[in-house]
Design a protein around this motif. Sequence first.
Motif, PDB file in Angstrom:
ATOM      1  N   ASN A  42       0.424  -1.343  -0.089  1.00 46.19           N
ATOM      2  CA  ASN A  42      -0.024  -0.369  -0.177  1.00 46.19           C
ATOM      3  C   ASN A  42       1.084   1.009  -0.054  1.00 46.19           C
ATOM      4  OD1 ASN A  42      -1.665   2.350  -0.002  1.00 46.19           O
ATOM      5  ND2 ASN A  42      -2.904   1.115   2.441  1.00 46.19           N
ATOM      6  N   PRO A  43       0.477   1.653  -0.919  1.00 45.64           N
ATOM      7  CA  PRO A  43       1.590   3.554  -0.987  1.00 45.64           C
ATOM      8  C   PRO A  43       1.384   5.129  -0.084  1.00 45.64           C
ATOM      9  CG  PRO A  43      -0.429   3.749  -2.253  1.00 45.64           C
ATOM     10  CD  PRO A  43      -0.336   2.005  -2.176  1.00 45.64           C
ATOM     11  N   GLU A  44       0.443   4.162   0.984  1.00 45.92           N
ATOM     12  CA  GLU A  44      -0.583   5.261   1.835  1.00 45.92           C
ATOM     13  C   GLU A  44       0.287   4.597   3.291  1.00 45.92           C
ATOM     14  OE1 GLU A  44      -2.379   7.546   2.532  1.00 45.92           O
ATOM     15  OE2 GLU A  44      -2.798   7.796   0.164  1.00 45.92           O
ATOM     16  N   MET A  45       1.375   5.442   4.588  1.00 47.99           N
ATOM     17  CA  MET A  45       0.792   4.920   5.756  1.00 47.99           C
ATOM     18  C   MET A  45       0.020   4.626   6.268  1.00 47.99           C
ATOM     19  SD  MET A  45       4.664   5.178   6.099  1.00 47.99           S
ATOM     20  CE  MET A  45       4.849   5.616   7.890  1.00 47.99           C
ATOM     21  N   PRO A  46       0.082   3.059   7.637  1.00 50.18           N
ATOM     22  CA  PRO A  46      -0.843   3.474   7.911  1.00 50.18           C
ATOM     23  C   PRO A  46      -1.768   4.173   8.858  1.00 50.18           C
ATOM     24  CG  PRO A  46       1.044   1.691   8.532  1.00 50.18           C
ATOM     25  CD  PRO A  46       1.061   2.685   7.634  1.00 50.18           C
ATOM     26  N   GLN A  47      -2.604   4.378   8.756  1.00 51.37           N
ATOM     27  CA  GLN A  47      -3.972   5.139   9.305  1.00 51.37           C
ATOM     28  C   GLN A  47      -3.755   5.210  10.801  1.00 51.37           C
ATOM     29  OE1 GLN A  47      -4.203   8.663   8.181  1.00 51.37           O
ATOM     30  NE2 GLN A  47      -2.490   7.388   6.723  1.00 51.37           N
ATOM     31  N   TYR A  48      -2.916   4.511  11.406  1.00 51.45           N
ATOM     32  CA  TYR A  48      -3.950   4.703  13.056  1.00 51.45           C
ATOM     33  C   TYR A  48      -2.512   5.401  14.040  1.00 51.45           C
ATOM     34  CZ  TYR A  48      -1.194  -0.003  12.188  1.00 51.45           C
ATOM     35  OH  TYR A  48      -0.608  -1.009  11.699  1.00 51.45           O
ATOM     36  N   MET A  49      -2.373   5.299  14.665  1.00 53.61           N
ATOM     37  CA  MET A  49      -1.014   5.904  15.716  1.00 53.61           C
ATOM     38  C   MET A  49      -0.695   4.870  16.803  1.00 53.61           C
ATOM     39  SD  MET A  49      -0.672   9.596  15.051  1.00 53.61           S
ATOM     40  CE  MET A  49       0.094  10.057  16.512  1.00 53.61           C
ATOM     41  N   PRO A  50       0.713   4.975  17.160  1.00 49.26           N
ATOM     42  CA  PRO A  50       1.774   5.387  16.223  1.00 49.26           C
ATOM     43  C   PRO A  50       2.461   5.429  14.705  1.00 49.26           C
ATOM     44  CG  PRO A  50       2.791   4.428  17.666  1.00 49.26           C
ATOM     45  CD  PRO A  50       1.166   3.921  17.820  1.00 49.26           C
ATOM     46  N   ALA A  51       1.501   3.676  14.463  1.00 51.14           N
ATOM     47  CA  ALA A  51       2.130   3.321  13.389  1.00 51.14           C
ATOM     48  C   ALA A  51       2.698   4.583  11.851  1.00 51.14           C
ATOM     49  CB  ALA A  51       1.507   2.015  13.026  1.00 51.14           C
ATOM     50  N   LYS A  52       1.345   5.189  12.064  1.00 49.68           N
ATOM     51  CA  LYS A  52       1.731   6.445  11.198  1.00 49.68           C
ATOM     52  C   LYS A  52       2.643   7.339  11.093  1.00 49.68           C
ATOM     53  CE  LYS A  52      -1.605   9.053  11.000  1.00 49.68           C
ATOM     54  NZ  LYS A  52      -2.937  10.145  10.755  1.00 49.68           N
ATOM     55  N   LEU A  53       3.614   7.094  12.237  1.00 44.61           N
ATOM     56  CA  LEU A  53       4.705   8.333  12.609  1.00 44.61           C
ATOM     57  C   LEU A  53       5.660   7.681  12.307  1.00 44.61           C
ATOM     58  CD1 LEU A  53       3.209  10.408  15.468  1.00 44.61           C
ATOM     59  CD2 LEU A  53       3.201  10.534  13.071  1.00 44.61           C
ATOM     60  N   GLU A  54       6.123   6.263  12.398  1.00 48.23           N
ATOM     61  CA  GLU A  54       7.076   5.458  12.599  1.00 48.23           C
ATOM     62  C   GLU A  54       7.681   4.909  10.953  1.00 48.23           C
ATOM     63  OE1 GLU A  54       7.672   4.348  17.340  1.00 48.23           O
ATOM     64  OE2 GLU A  54       6.073   3.012  15.706  1.00 48.23           O
ATOM     65  N   SER A  55       8.365   5.723  10.560  1.00 50.99           N
ATOM     66  CA  SER A  55       8.787   4.782   9.357  1.00 50.99           C
ATOM     67  C   SER A  55      10.129   4.943   8.990  1.00 50.99           C
ATOM     68  CB  SER A  55       8.722   6.025   7.647  1.00 50.99           C
ATOM     69  OG  SER A  55       8.892   7.407   8.081  1.00 50.99           O
ATOM     70  N   ALA A  56      10.750   4.181   8.837  1.00 43.73           N
ATOM     71  CA  ALA A  56      12.070   3.563   8.107  1.00 43.73           C
ATOM     72  C   ALA A  56      12.802   2.472   9.356  1.00 43.73           C
ATOM     73  CB  ALA A  56      13.468   5.214   8.652  1.00 43.73           C
ATOM     74  N   SER A  57      14.341   2.156   8.938  1.00 46.01           N
ATOM     75  CA  SER A  57      14.379   1.278  10.513  1.00 46.01           C
ATOM     76  C   SER A  57      15.268   2.217  11.692  1.00 46.01           C
ATOM     77  CB  SER A  57      15.836   0.844   9.719  1.00 46.01           C
ATOM     78  OG  SER A  57      15.558  -0.191   8.684  1.00 46.01           O
ATOM     79  N   MET A  58      14.926   1.242  12.377  1.00 42.27           N
ATOM     80  CA  MET A  58      14.929   1.684  13.888  1.00 42.27           C
ATOM     81  C   MET A  58      16.036   1.682  14.067  1.00 42.27           C
ATOM     82  SD  MET A  58      11.236   1.978  16.292  1.00 42.27           S
ATOM     83  CE  MET A  58      10.105   2.122  15.762  1.00 42.27           C
ATOM     84  N   ASP A  59      16.699   2.481  15.050  1.00 42.56           N
ATOM     85  CA  ASP A  59      18.326   1.389  15.853  1.00 42.56           C
ATOM     86  C   ASP A  59      17.756   1.224  17.081  1.00 42.56           C
ATOM     87  OD1 ASP A  59      20.727   1.517  16.666  1.00 42.56           O
ATOM     88  OD2 ASP A  59      20.927   3.751  16.203  1.00 42.56           O
ATOM     89  N   SER A  60      18.209  -0.421  16.337  1.00 41.56           N
ATOM     90  CA  SER A  60      17.459  -1.219  17.451  1.00 41.56           C
ATOM     91  C   SER A  60      18.396  -1.122  18.476  1.00 41.56           C
ATOM     92  CB  SER A  60      17.285  -2.584  16.726  1.00 41.56           C
ATOM     93  OG  SER A  60      17.949  -3.181  16.766  1.00 41.56           O
TER      94      SER A  60
END
Length: 395
Positions: free
Chosen positions: A235-253
């Motif tokens: 899906n070209p759209e980001m998820p439309q629920y919080m907080p997933a819609k704000l968390e893009s890219a790889s996290m520094d685990s």
Amino acid sequence: MIYLDNGATTFPKPEVVYQAVDRFARTAGVNAGRGAYKAAREATAMIGRVKNMLLSLIDAREQAEVAFTPSVTIALNMVINGVGLTNGDVVYVSPYEHNAVLRPLHLLQKRIGIKVRELPLTDDLAIDLVTTEQAFKQEPPQLVCVTAISNVTGYVLPAREIFLLAKQHGAFTLLDGAQAVGLLKIRFAQTMADVITFAGHKTLYSPFGIAGMYIKNGVDLQEFIVGGNGIKSENPEMPQYMPAKLESASMDSVAIAGLEAALEWLKKVEPWEQESRLVAYLLTKLKKVPDITIYGAPADADGQAGVISFNIKGFRANEVAAILDYKYDIAVRAGHHCAGLIHRYLNNKEYDGTVRISIGMFNTRKDIDTFISSLKAVERKVLKNIDNDILRGNC
């Protein structure tokens, strides 16, 4: 080196943090949320644990959720651009704000025509709540941004009181907790903030690379940075629920693993109590230094955090910092500390900013004693031996 620049980043970190970073990087430093194999599951589970620990830290369970970002500057940009400001909207900032707030707002001022107003100050540079209430009535705010602790003077701002006034006008309230989360005893609901941002590498004593925000349940932000996050990748759209819609890219685990260790460590120490004792000792000593001007919290403030600025008559701020570094191996910060507004009120133009000393959990009275004796011995002739690049390196 005696390190007194903890306002920029706390250093050193607790030994358990270094150990956790090394162990995780070697055993599970994979991309979380992108695979179903064991190491990826472990990384994803760890991130969930740390979010829960952060919620517990400020008593925000069932009241907020956490979104991770690579830095608090990115978090603040995402909030400011995610609120949905439009032409003519009024935003209030305290004069103590960092450029991570001021510059995104300045850009929106130029691009879409928002109005940015400063909260008024009293004569002793405390927030004037009476005049603030009047200003809000005259020009109702859409967004109010307040830093929890000034990174120049250590002033603990009356954020709750400001936000209570702002909420009377339905404003969105943003608390910059970069200098406070992990240090102050914060209870999320009492702050009246819609979002609190935090920086892992400052008062949370974790590595660079992990920061984020606490978002009040029910608050929705527009996406500002988008990309892959392993959720519905077709899906070209980001998820439309919080907080997933704000968390893009790889996290520094790996950094998050360090944050987990730091949060466990913070449960066993009392940062505010220790810092308060040391800053009281520092202030007593500083006041005895000849020709010094001290810039601290207002007398009636809720507290003085371990950040204090000063100047020495006859020296520019960067000259004092350079001498302390060159001759005594003492690390302090000089300049405007990425918080330019407040310096207008400090009347320090002749010094080109201030010298800032900021205390951390690993500083001691001995550090303060050495710093004070070195400060008293500062001499102009030392400047002849200091490279101009060093003098220019402070900001």
